[in-house]
Design an enzyme around this catalytic site. Structure first.
Site, mmCIF file in Angstrom:
data_model
loop_
_atom_site.group_PDB
_atom_site.id
_atom_site.type_symbol
_atom_site.label_atom_id
_atom_site.label_comp_id
_atom_site.label_asym_id
_atom_site.label_seq_id
_atom_site.Cartn_x
_atom_site.Cartn_y
_atom_site.Cartn_z
ATOM 1 N N TRP A 38 0.610 -1.164 -0.060
ATOM 2 C CA TRP A 38 -0.007 -0.090 0.025
ATOM 3 C C TRP A 38 0.810 1.242 -0.093
ATOM 4 C CZ3 TRP A 38 -5.019 1.981 0.136
ATOM 5 C CH2 TRP A 38 -5.248 3.059 0.924
ATOM 6 N N ASP A 41 0.152 9.275 1.097
ATOM 7 C CA ASP A 41 0.866 10.455 0.948
ATOM 8 C C ASP A 41 2.140 10.414 0.521
ATOM 9 O OD1 ASP A 41 -1.637 10.532 2.653
ATOM 10 O OD2 ASP A 41 -0.635 11.727 4.276
ATOM 11 N N TRP A 65 -3.951 -0.083 3.927
ATOM 12 C CA TRP A 65 -3.498 0.619 5.031
ATOM 13 C C TRP A 65 -3.152 0.031 6.125
ATOM 14 C CZ3 TRP A 65 -4.299 2.953 9.911
ATOM 15 C CH2 TRP A 65 -3.383 4.082 9.949
ATOM 16 N N PHE A 100 3.925 8.319 10.831
ATOM 17 C CA PHE A 100 2.737 9.097 9.823
ATOM 18 C C PHE A 100 3.801 9.976 9.088
ATOM 19 C CE2 PHE A 100 -1.697 8.433 11.680
ATOM 20 C CZ PHE A 100 -1.537 6.914 11.484
ATOM 21 N N SER A 101 2.916 10.985 8.316
ATOM 22 C CA SER A 101 3.378 11.740 7.232
ATOM 23 C C SER A 101 4.087 12.672 7.923
ATOM 24 C CB SER A 101 2.124 12.349 6.582
ATOM 25 O OG SER A 101 1.725 11.489 5.498
ATOM 26 N N ARG A 167 -0.473 16.436 13.512
ATOM 27 C CA ARG A 167 0.477 15.750 12.584
ATOM 28 C C ARG A 167 0.768 16.362 11.348
ATOM 29 N NH1 ARG A 167 -4.762 12.964 12.854
ATOM 30 N NH2 ARG A 167 -5.877 13.193 11.037
ATOM 31 N N ASP A 168 1.671 15.639 10.868
ATOM 32 C CA ASP A 168 2.193 15.840 9.308
ATOM 33 C C ASP A 168 3.094 16.975 9.307
ATOM 34 O OD1 ASP A 168 0.397 13.712 8.806
ATOM 35 O OD2 ASP A 168 -1.235 15.021 8.238
HETATM 36 C C1 FRU Z 1 -3.430 11.924 5.122
HETATM 37 C C2 FRU Z 1 -3.148 10.912 6.469
HETATM 38 C C3 FRU Z 1 -2.013 11.895 7.352
HETATM 39 C C4 FRU Z 1 -1.385 10.712 8.147
HETATM 40 C C5 FRU Z 1 -1.318 9.669 7.142
HETATM 41 C C6 FRU Z 1 -1.516 8.290 7.696
HETATM 42 O O1 FRU Z 1 -3.646 11.014 3.993
HETATM 43 O O2 FRU Z 1 -4.208 10.818 7.001
HETATM 44 O O3 FRU Z 1 -2.762 13.022 8.128
HETATM 45 O O4 FRU Z 1 -0.281 11.403 8.435
HETATM 46 O O5 FRU Z 1 -2.382 9.729 6.311
HETATM 47 O O6 FRU Z 1 -1.001 7.472 6.859
#
Ligand code: FRU
Length: 493
Positions: A38, A41, A65, A100-101, A167-168
């Site tokens: 999979w 982002d 995922w 995560f991202s 996050r991110d």
């Molecule tokens: C966006 C998201 C981010 C997160 C990631 C997890 O598509 O939901 O906010 O970090 O995917 O895979």
């Protein structure tokens, strides 16, 4: 298992699976997709030591995922890409349920990745989670070590800020100070973005909520990115849960931007209205970088959450858009394919001044993996456009057409084959009675650049491998002023 063991375990698994996945007829020839398993982002997109690095959210062990790893691909020219070993794996208490991202930044010749460590604290993934911000570092841009100082941001700030959805990180440097933005939401479920500052990448202070959704702007903003275009500050973000309004916002989640001026002292962005980045179906979590030529380049995940992904039956899922160059004109972002993609063209076919009234197939204009540039003069037509990936026996077609009266370009994938259906619309004005399109087809995807990048429509399609015909059609006479079509060389290794 420690980080290195986790990476090795995933690598071993991928090496077996990637051979199986090669059989899939929906595999892409010049778009980045996971070796197997999979992808979501784009992460850590950057230009480092003369190469473009593209990391991505990745679950190597299934086409669904799961606990997130960071896959990794590299390119010298944004046209050909090479897969590298997985860069990050969940391995520590603070990221045990996913890396995560996040983003990348170069410092002292080293490449730092800043990402979100995710931990589930219960079964309800909306409420039972802890998210913290972390760093990993590499000397060679391939092997990454997580810092012992992690997490470098261990809790969301006080105020009307959700304590866990946070996050991110997208990090950048300005006047010797580091800044990062983080996706967030209020306690009442409104999307917002936080701005942080740091002198050393390790100690971070929150300056302010840099922008916030008011009205119909969703319950959470993911994957923010701030950068300059033409002297203006642009905030790009992916709001979740915006409700449809007229022809707009029919996808589950959106990606778009606001343009304005960021005050780095107060941490507030004064900005104009929200604009969509793409008017198709499948653009999410876009991330940008600036390269050695000063170009601002964006890549996005070419899928949408919860959408059907029939390639999962073939052991993989997900794809990135082609890299697109961004420019600001009249407060709007224009996106055009990077010119380096021209190097992938082969077997050009050219036509000029072809009149169409009804339906027309042109010799040598067909295919599944191609680029096409076409300029229409609308003449007296009321509707005109193209059908791609057509197979009359199977009843398959993907239609792009323009309605002169409504001034709308439509992307119709109702009969595209397997996979998600739907119709999407982009408001477009003819320029001197002309419509100019640049299309990129690649086995299971279509990207349509309209009027030299003024708007873009992007979508995954899953036709039969025998659906290859292309038809031009019109109601009333239309002129194809110019048409050029090229095959595209395979560019992923
Ligand atoms: C966006 C998201 C981010 C997160 C990631 C997890 O598509 O939901 O906010 O970090 O995917 O895979």
């Amino acid at each position: 298992m420690n980080h290195v063991d986790r990476l090795n375990e995933a690598e071993k698994y991928l090496q077996v699976k990637e051979t199986e996945v090669k059989e899939s007829h929906w595999r892409l020839h010049y778009h980045v997709a996971p070796r197997a398993g999979w992808m979501n982002d784009p992460n850590g997109f950057c230009y480092f030591n003369g190469e473009y690095h593209l990391f991505y959210q990745h679950h190597p062990f299934s086409p669904f995922w799961g606990p997130m790893y960071w896959g990794h691909a590299v390119s010298k020219d944004l046209a050909s890409w090479k897969h590298l070993p997985i860069a990050l794996a969940p391995s520590e208490e603070y990221d045990k349920d996913g890396c995560f991202s996040g983003s990348a930044i170069e410092e002292d010749g080293k490449l730092y990745l800043m990402y979100t460590g995710n931990e589930w604290t219960g079964d309800n993934h909306d409420d039972d989670l802890r998210q913290v911000q972390c760093l990993a570092v590499s000397e060679d841009g391939i092997h990454f070590k997580k810092l012992k100082e992690n997490p470098v941001i261990s809790a969301a700030p006080e105020g009307n800020i959700h304590p866990f959805h946070f996050r991110d990180p997208k990090v950048w440097k300005k006047d010797n100070v580091y800044y990062c933005v983080l996706g967030s939401k209020t306690k009442e479920n409104e999307g917002q973005v936080l701005l942080y500052r740091s002198e050393n990448l390790m100690d971070w202070e929150c300056i302010n909520i840099v922008a916030k959704g008011e009205g119909n702007f969703g319950y959470m903003w993911e994957c923010p990115d701030i950068f300059q275009l033409n002297g203006k500050d642009v905030l790009l973000m992916s709001p979740q849960g915006v409700k449809p309004e007229g022809n707009l916002y029919h996808n589950l989640h959106q990606s778009g931007y606001v343009v304005g001026q960021l005050n780095y002292d107060t941490g507030v962005l004064e900005h104009g209205d929200f604009q969509l980045l793409d008017y198709g179906f499948d653009v999410y979590a876009p991330q940008t970088t600036i390269d050695d030529k000063g170009r601002r380049i964006v890549i996005a995940w070419m899928n949408m959450w919860v959408s059907l992904m029939p390639e999962q039956n073939h052991g993989w899922a997900g794809e990135m858009t082609i890299p697109r160059m961004m420019e600001l004109k009249d407060e709007k972002i224009y996106c055009r394919p990077v010119p380096e993609l021209d190097t992938l063209r082969e077997d050009g076919v050219y036509y000029q001044n072809v009149m169409v009234d009804g339906k027309l197939e042109l010799a040598n204009v067909q295919g599944k993996c191609l680029e096409m540039k076409i300029t229409f003069d609308a003449k007296k037509a009321t509707v005109f456009g193209m059908k791609l990936r057509v197979n009359l026996e199977l009843g398959e077609e993907t239609v792009i057409f323009y309605d002169i009266k409504k001034e709308i370009l439509t992307f119709n994938r109702e009969h595209s084959g397997a996979g998600p259906k739907g119709v999407s619309h982009a408001p477009i004005k003819l320029i001197n009675n002309r419509l100019q399109l640049q299309l990129f087809l690649d086995e299971s995807s279509l990207e349509v650049f309209i009027q030299d990048g003024e708007k873009v429509m992007t979508g995954r399609i899953y036709p039969n491998l025998k659906s290859e015909a292309i038809q031009i059609f019109s109601e009333g006479e239309v002129e194809v002023v110019e048409l050029a079509k090229w095959g595209m060389k395979p560019a992923i290794s």
